[in-house]
Design a protein around this motif. Structure first.
Motif, PDB file in Angstrom:
ATOM      1  N   MET A 284       4.917 -12.362 -23.335  1.00  0.00           N
ATOM      2  CA  MET A 284       3.819 -11.407 -23.361  1.00  0.00           C
ATOM      3  C   MET A 284       4.296  -9.977 -23.105  1.00  0.00           C
ATOM      4  N   GLU A 285       5.132  -9.787 -22.095  1.00  0.00           N
ATOM      5  CA  GLU A 285       5.579  -8.444 -21.736  1.00  0.00           C
ATOM      6  C   GLU A 285       6.337  -7.789 -22.890  1.00  0.00           C
ATOM      7  N   SER A 286       7.108  -8.581 -23.634  1.00  0.00           N
ATOM      8  CA  SER A 286       7.874  -8.041 -24.755  1.00  0.00           C
ATOM      9  C   SER A 286       6.949  -7.615 -25.888  1.00  0.00           C
ATOM     10  N   SER A 287       5.918  -8.409 -26.135  1.00  0.00           N
ATOM     11  CA  SER A 287       4.972  -8.071 -27.210  1.00  0.00           C
ATOM     12  C   SER A 287       4.273  -6.748 -26.922  1.00  0.00           C
ATOM     13  N   ILE A 288       3.834  -6.570 -25.675  1.00  0.00           N
ATOM     14  CA  ILE A 288       3.120  -5.340 -25.327  1.00  0.00           C
ATOM     15  C   ILE A 288       4.061  -4.147 -25.339  1.00  0.00           C
ATOM     16  N   ALA A 289       5.293  -4.333 -24.905  1.00  0.00           N
ATOM     17  CA  ALA A 289       6.270  -3.246 -24.953  1.00  0.00           C
ATOM     18  C   ALA A 289       6.550  -2.843 -26.399  1.00  0.00           C
ATOM     19  N   ARG A 290       6.592  -3.811 -27.295  1.00  0.00           N
ATOM     20  CA  ARG A 290       6.786  -3.512 -28.712  1.00  0.00           C
ATOM     21  C   ARG A 290       5.613  -2.712 -29.265  1.00  0.00           C
ATOM     22  N   ALA A 291       4.396  -3.094 -28.843  1.00  0.00           N
ATOM     23  CA  ALA A 291       3.209  -2.354 -29.284  1.00  0.00           C
ATOM     24  C   ALA A 291       3.218  -0.927 -28.741  1.00  0.00           C
ATOM     25  N   ARG A 292       3.712  -0.761 -27.532  1.00  0.00           N
ATOM     26  CA  ARG A 292       3.723   0.555 -26.885  1.00  0.00           C
ATOM     27  C   ARG A 292       4.543   1.568 -27.680  1.00  0.00           C
ATOM     28  N   ALA A 293       5.515   1.041 -28.440  1.00  0.00           N
ATOM     29  CA  ALA A 293       6.386   1.927 -29.208  1.00  0.00           C
ATOM     30  C   ALA A 293       5.765   2.347 -30.540  1.00  0.00           C
ATOM     31  N   ALA A 294       4.606   1.848 -30.867  1.00  0.00           N
ATOM     32  CA  ALA A 294       3.969   2.170 -32.149  1.00  0.00           C
ATOM     33  C   ALA A 294       3.624   3.657 -32.206  1.00  0.00           C
ATOM     34  N   GLU A 295       3.789   4.248 -33.375  1.00  0.00           N
ATOM     35  CA  GLU A 295       3.523   5.672 -33.530  1.00  0.00           C
ATOM     36  C   GLU A 295       2.065   5.959 -33.838  1.00  0.00           C
ATOM     37  N   THR A 318      -4.932 -11.434 -17.608  1.00  0.00           N
ATOM     38  CA  THR A 318      -3.510 -11.128 -17.463  1.00  0.00           C
ATOM     39  C   THR A 318      -3.020 -10.130 -18.496  1.00  0.00           C
ATOM     40  N   VAL A 319      -3.447 -10.268 -19.737  1.00  0.00           N
ATOM     41  CA  VAL A 319      -2.945  -9.378 -20.786  1.00  0.00           C
ATOM     42  C   VAL A 319      -3.453  -7.954 -20.568  1.00  0.00           C
ATOM     43  N   LEU A 320      -4.727  -7.790 -20.233  1.00  0.00           N
ATOM     44  CA  LEU A 320      -5.235  -6.445 -19.934  1.00  0.00           C
ATOM     45  C   LEU A 320      -4.484  -5.835 -18.761  1.00  0.00           C
ATOM     46  N   ALA A 321      -4.221  -6.644 -17.732  1.00  0.00           N
ATOM     47  CA  ALA A 321      -3.484  -6.133 -16.576  1.00  0.00           C
ATOM     48  C   ALA A 321      -2.111  -5.618 -17.000  1.00  0.00           C
ATOM     49  N   GLU A 322      -1.447  -6.329 -17.906  1.00  0.00           N
ATOM     50  CA  GLU A 322      -0.126  -5.894 -18.370  1.00  0.00           C
ATOM     51  C   GLU A 322      -0.231  -4.643 -19.240  1.00  0.00           C
ATOM     52  N   VAL A 323      -1.271  -4.540 -20.055  1.00  0.00           N
ATOM     53  CA  VAL A 323      -1.495  -3.339 -20.862  1.00  0.00           C
ATOM     54  C   VAL A 323      -1.662  -2.122 -19.953  1.00  0.00           C
ATOM     55  N   LEU A 324      -2.432  -2.275 -18.882  1.00  0.00           N
ATOM     56  CA  LEU A 324      -2.616  -1.175 -17.935  1.00  0.00           C
ATOM     57  C   LEU A 324      -1.320  -0.875 -17.190  1.00  0.00           C
ATOM     58  N   ARG A 325      -0.562  -1.915 -16.841  1.00  0.00           N
ATOM     59  CA  ARG A 325       0.692  -1.704 -16.109  1.00  0.00           C
ATOM     60  C   ARG A 325       1.690  -0.928 -16.962  1.00  0.00           C
ATOM     61  N   GLN A 326       1.735  -1.226 -18.262  1.00  0.00           N
ATOM     62  CA  GLN A 326       2.670  -0.528 -19.148  1.00  0.00           C
ATOM     63  C   GLN A 326       2.105   0.809 -19.651  1.00  0.00           C
TER      64      GLN A 326
END
Length: 499
Positions: A284-295, A318-326
């Motif tokens: 999960m953490e890798s997927s959200i980090a990949r999304a964070r790099a989107a332009e 859990t996923v929302l919490a990780e989105v907020l954390r990143q």
């Protein structure tokens, strides 16, 4: 001629902790099933098999009655009271007399005492009307016991996932039934369930490995090789003896050999590709980090572990919490199911700043998961009644409801909280509350494939996120006890003879 038309749909996740009572069987603004003219009005003009049945019957100058429209969001096992009530309503209508029955069913309903609730329904209809022809439209995720096959005259299944061909599936089943009533066809059904659990993220006929298989089935039906040909990916989150990928062929009795050859071809293709139906899971953490790099956005973040379209409660945070954390910015997330939080936010009122726990109210003991609320502080931006009408291609025209719904602005992230769970296959879950998705960089939803019907056209990118929940794609987490074993991929050395 007089027809009985009924709609009874539920996809049962036997690992879900949330039972499904009678009042859950309406996705609209009312509680419980609809009957008679109310049912007709709710279905007419929609992308449903029931609407196709009605149109065909009326188009040829015949009449129908519609005793039941009962449609529930996927969840846990259907209560005995709910099933007995719905089944009795349909059976009683058939008992009053008809020339044929047309049923808009799901095919993966599990009720207390009945692993194949639809098969039990058909057996009860047969008990009161042994010779009445029965046409059945089924979801692509149907699971099959012999009772479902033996008691039907015609079966047709959706050829799409997301399910955008529901009306056409009803028309396919009805056309074969009408041909049989006119004496132009003598339908026989041929079927086989393979000992394989496909991953739902690898099932869609839009892509391989399923595309060629479904294309072959559709071509055979279109070209008159058989009357109907359906490939069912199956619903793998049902711990019952008849879960698996199934092929059902309706052939004319005079051309049964062609049907058998097609059945062998389709099953052979599916079995040879069984390894391709396994979905590789990214952390999960890798997927959200990949999304964070989107332009550019919107980027659709798809939490497929807690999807009410497959029986999840949609309150896993859990996923929302990780989105907020990143620290992703420009996010809209939801809808999250939490009636208590909705009531608290409505009491506070629009414009109020509130700190409260959202979600995490549901334990999932089958997977050893405890509910973990997420504490949020934000401003109440909007309160709605949650009603909207589907404008996208899946179940077009249906009137749905999230119940009372609140939009909470948490530092620029919009969190949508609702009273009734609903899979976001249509953008109306957000736009009814005035949210402009084109202005959001990230849209976090709980879905698996159906979101593509409404959200794929607006997406700059799609990132699948493997959050925890009873819809996980990691089958090793599930305590299966009732499947036929061996079954692939739980047993990698499963042979075709296991079927």
């Amino acid at each position: 001629m007089r027809f009985v038309i009924a709609l009874m749909r539920h996809e049962t996740n036997t690992f879900s902790p949330i039972p499904t009572p009678l009042h859950a069987f309406n996705r609209g603004s009312t509680d419980g099933p609809l009957h008679g003219e109310d049912a007709v009005r709710a279905c007419r003009g929609t992308n449903s098999a029931a609407a196709a049945f009605m149109d065909l019957v009326e188009g040829q100058g015949d009449t129908f009655v519609m005793p039941l429209m009962a449609n529930a969001v996927p969840s846990g096992v259907v209560t005995a009271e709910a099933f007995e009530s719905m089944a009795a309503t349909i059976v009683d209508a058939v008992r009053e007399g008809c020339d044929a029955v047309m049923l808009d069913l799901h095919g993966a309903m599990v009720a207390e005492g009945y692993a194949d609730a639809e098969g039990e329904l058909l057996a009860r209809i047969r008990a009161v009307a042994p010779d009445v022809p029965i046409a059945v439209s089924l979801d692509f995720h149907a699971n099959f016991s012999a009772a479902l096959i033996d008691n039907a005259t015609v079966i047709a299944g959706y050829c799409t996932y997301p399910h955008v061909d529901v009306y056409e599936t009803g028309a396919r089943a009805a056309r074969t039934l009408m041909a049989a009533l006119r004496g132009e066809a003598r339908p026989v059904m041929l079927w086989r369930t393979l000992p394989m659990l496909t991953h739902m993220l690898r099932q869609t006929p839009r892509e391989q490995p399923m595309k060629d298989i479904m294309d072959r089935a559709m071509a055979a039906e279109r070209d008159g090789e058989v009357l109907n040909a359906s490939v069912f990916g199956g619903f793998p989150l049902a711990d019952i003896p008849h879960t698996g990928l199934t092929v059902v062929i309706v052939a004319d009795a005079d051309r049964a050999d062609a049907g058998r050859r097609l059945l062998d071809d389709l099953c052979g293709m599916a079995w040879e590709r069984r390894a391709d139906f396994v979905f590789p899971i990214e952390p999960m953490e890798s997927s959200i980090a990949r999304a964070r790099a989107a332009e550019a956005g919107p980027v659709i973040l798809v939490d497929h572990g807690d999807n009410c379209g497959a029986g999840g409660p949609t309150d896993e945070m859990t996923v929302l919490a990780e989105v907020l954390r990143q620290e992703l910015e420009g996010v809209v997330a939801g809808p999250f199911w939490d009636p208590a939080a909705v009531a608290h936010l409505i009491e506070a009122g629009v414009g109020s700043t509130v700190t409260l726990d959202v979600g995490g109210k549901t334990d999932m003991p089958a997977l050893g998961l405890k509910g973990r609320p997420l504490t949020l502080t934000g401003r109440v931006q909007c309160i709605t009644d949650g009603h909207y009408q589907v404008t996208g291609p899946m179940f077009t025209g249906m009137k749905l409801s999230l119940g009372r719904t609140v939009v909470l602005d948490v530092g620029g992230t919009l969190v949508v909280v609702c009273e009734k769970p609903q899979e976001p296959f249509d953008t109306g879950v957000f736009t009814h509350a005035g949210i402009d998705l084109s202005r959001r960089k990230y849209v976090l939803i709980k879905s698996r494939q159906h979101f593509r019907a409404g959200f794929e056209p607006i997406a700059k990118d799609i990132v699948l996120v493997a959050g925890p929940g009873v819809c996980s794609s990691d089958y090793s987490l599930f305590p299966f006890r009732n499947l036929r074993r061996p079954i692939y991929p739980l047993e990698a050395d499963t042979t075709l003879q296991a079927a």
